[in-house]
Design an enzyme around this catalytic site. Structure first.
Site, PDB file in Angstrom:
ATOM      1  N   SER A 118       0.602  -0.625  -0.343  1.00 27.42           N
ATOM      2  CA  SER A 118       0.036  -0.085   0.067  1.00 27.42           C
ATOM      3  C   SER A 118       0.793   1.523  -0.013  1.00 27.42           C
ATOM      4  O   SER A 118       2.170   1.225   0.616  1.00 27.42           O
ATOM      5  CB  SER A 118      -0.889  -0.106   0.942  1.00 27.42           C
ATOM      6  OG  SER A 118      -1.611   0.331   1.539  1.00 27.42           O
ATOM      7  N   TYR A 142      -2.279   0.488  10.385  1.00 28.10           N
ATOM      8  CA  TYR A 142      -2.108  -0.191   8.996  1.00 28.10           C
ATOM      9  C   TYR A 142      -0.676  -0.114   7.913  1.00 28.10           C
ATOM     10  O   TYR A 142      -0.100  -1.359   7.404  1.00 28.10           O
ATOM     11  CB  TYR A 142      -3.423   0.052   8.074  1.00 28.10           C
ATOM     12  CG  TYR A 142      -3.456  -0.097   6.546  1.00 28.10           C
ATOM     13  CD1 TYR A 142      -3.418  -1.588   6.585  1.00 28.10           C
ATOM     14  CD2 TYR A 142      -3.436   1.099   5.405  1.00 28.10           C
ATOM     15  CE1 TYR A 142      -3.765  -2.104   4.894  1.00 28.10           C
ATOM     16  CE2 TYR A 142      -3.622   0.614   4.289  1.00 28.10           C
ATOM     17  CZ  TYR A 142      -3.590  -0.523   4.365  1.00 28.10           C
ATOM     18  OH  TYR A 142      -3.724  -1.507   2.658  1.00 28.10           O
ATOM     19  N   LYS A 146       1.582  -3.289   6.421  1.00 23.71           N
ATOM     20  CA  LYS A 146       1.469  -3.001   4.776  1.00 23.71           C
ATOM     21  C   LYS A 146       3.475  -3.478   4.984  1.00 23.71           C
ATOM     22  O   LYS A 146       4.275  -4.096   4.252  1.00 23.71           O
ATOM     23  CB  LYS A 146       1.435  -2.157   4.520  1.00 23.71           C
ATOM     24  CG  LYS A 146       0.020  -2.688   3.887  1.00 23.71           C
ATOM     25  CD  LYS A 146      -0.600  -2.870   2.898  1.00 23.71           C
ATOM     26  CE  LYS A 146      -0.674  -4.767   3.943  1.00 23.71           C
ATOM     27  NZ  LYS A 146      -1.541  -5.602   2.761  1.00 23.71           N
TER      28      LYS A 146
END
Length: 336
Positions: A118, A142, A146
Site C-alpha cells: 500500500s 495499517y 504493510k
C-alpha cells in the site's frame, strides 16, 4: 498444470485479480475465510478453500491438494482509522497472517509471491510524485503492517529464495462490472454514495491541509487496473529468477477529495455540496504515485480514468440500492 493460489481472492480486489488471471488463461485456487469476501466473487470452476490465513494446517492442506506455482496475497484489514483504534487486530491479521502464509509456502517449496502492499507505507511525503525510493515512514498502524509485510517478503527472499513483487497500490475505486462493485463502505467513493443515498451531504475530513484546496490529494486507480498489475507481476515472476522488486501502482495524477466529490456529483446527478468535519487520524496530505518503473519493467500501465472509476462504482452501487438514483427533476447524471 500448476495453480496460482490467491489468498483473499473472494474479496473486492481479490475477485478482480482472480477474474483477470482466469481471463488470461491462468489456473487459480482461492483461499478466503469469507469474513469480508463472498463466494459470488469466485468464478465458477475456481476452487475455493474456505480458511483463515492464520490457520497454518488449512494452508498446508491447500498446498498439498493443489500444485501451486506461486501465491498472490491480498489478505489484510485495510481501514486506516480502524488501525489507529484497533492496532493489535491489524497486526494479527496483516503481519501474523502473512507470516503464517510464508511458513506454509516454505514448507510446500513454493517460491513465487506477489504481495499486495500500500501507499500507506510512505506516510507524510514532500515529493510531488512518490517513487519507490521515497523513504517509508508510515503514520498509521495499517501502513506499518504493510511495510512489515514487505520486510517479511524480503526476509523470505534472502533466507528461502522466495522471488517476490510488492505492489504498493494507491486509492482503489470502480468495478469491472456492476455485480463486482465493492459492497462495503470503507473508502471515500462508497462513503459518499452512502451519504447521498440517505439524503445527506458528503463529508470532508479536514480542509486545512497544505494542498491547493485544503483537502487531501490522492492518486485514484481503477480496480481493474490493480488486477492487471497483479497479472503482470505473476508473469514477470514466472519468467525470471532471483526477483525482489517493489512497484508503485497508480495513475500518477493527484485529485483532491473536494475534486473527487465534484466528479461524483457529475456522474450521479446528486447535489454533492460537502460538509467539512474534523480531520481523521492517520491521513497524510498528499500521496501521488510515480508508476513509471512498473510501466517500464512489468509492461503495465493504468488505462481507466477517474470518471470511469466513479461511473462503474455508481452502477454497482445502484444495482444494490435502486433507490439511490436522484428523483426526476434533478440534474441529469453525466455519463450515466
Amino acid at each position: 498444470m500448476s495453480y496460482w493460489l490467491v489468498a483473499g481472492g473472494a474479496g473486492f480486489i481479490g475477485g478482480h485479480v482472480v477474474r483477470a488471471m482466469r481471463e488470461a488463461g491462468e489456473r487459480v485456487v482461492v483461499v478466503d475465510d469469507l469474513s469480508t469476501g463472498s463466494r459470488d466473487a469466485v468464478p465458477d470452476g475456481v476452487p475455493l478453500v474456505e480458511a483463515d490465513i492464520l490457520d497454518g494446517e488449512a494452508l498446508a492442506g491447500a498446498f498439498r491438494r493443489f500444485p501451486v506455482e506461486g501465491v498472490v496475497n491480498l489478505v489484510a484489514r485495510t481501514q486506516v482509522g480502524e488501525s489507529v483504534e484497533l492496532p493489535l487486530l491489524h497486526y494479527r491479521q496483516n503481519v501474523e497472517g502473512f507470516r503464517t502464509l510464508l511458513a506454509a509456502m516454505d514448507d510446500a517449496g513454493v517460491r513465487k509471491l506477489v504481495y499486495s502492499s500500500s501507499a500507506s507505507v510512505y506516510g507524510m511525503v514532500d515529493e510531488d510524485l512518490v517513487t519507490e525510493a521515497t523513504p517509508c515512514a508510515p503514520i498509521s498502524p495499517y501502513g506499518q503492517t504493510k511495510l512489515i509485510g514487505e520486510w517479511l517478503a524480503a526476509a523470505a527472499h534472502r533466507a528461502h529464495g522466495v522471488d517476490f513483487v510488492n505492489l504498493r497500490y494507491f486509492n482503489v475505486a470502480g468495478a469491472a462490472e456492476p455485480r463486482m462493485a465493492d459492497g462495503r463502505v470503507l473508502n471515500l467513493v462508497p462513503m459518499v454514495f452512502e451519504r447521498l443515498t440517505a439524503g445527506q451531504p458528503p463529508l470532508i475530513f479536514g480542509d486545512d491541509y497544505p494542498t491547493p484546496d485544503g483537502t487531501c490529494v490522492r492518486d485514484y486507480i481503477h480496480v481493474a487496473d490493480i488486477a492487471s498489475a497483479h497479472l503482470a507481476a505473476t508473469r514477470f515472476l514466472r519468467d525470471r529468477q532471483g526477483v525482489a522488486r517493489t512497484y508503485n501502482v497508480g495513475r500518477g495524477e493527484g485529485l483532491s477529495v473536494r475534486e473527487l466529490i465534484a466528479v461524483i456529483g457529475e456522474v450521479t446527478g446528486h447535489d454533492t455540496t460537502p460538509v467539512v468535519t474534523a480531520r481523521r487520524p492517520g491521513d497524510p496530505a498528499r500521496v501521488v504515485a510515480d508508476s513509471s518503473p512498473a510501466e517500464r519493467e512489468l509492461g503495465w500501465r493504468a488505462r481507466h480514468t477517474v470518471h470511469d472509476m466513479v461511473a462503474s462504482a455508481w452502477e454497482g452501487w445502484c444495482l444494490r440500492h435502486p433507490h439511490a438514483l436522484p428523483e426526476r427533476g434533478t440534474r441529469a447524471a453525466s455519463g450515466a
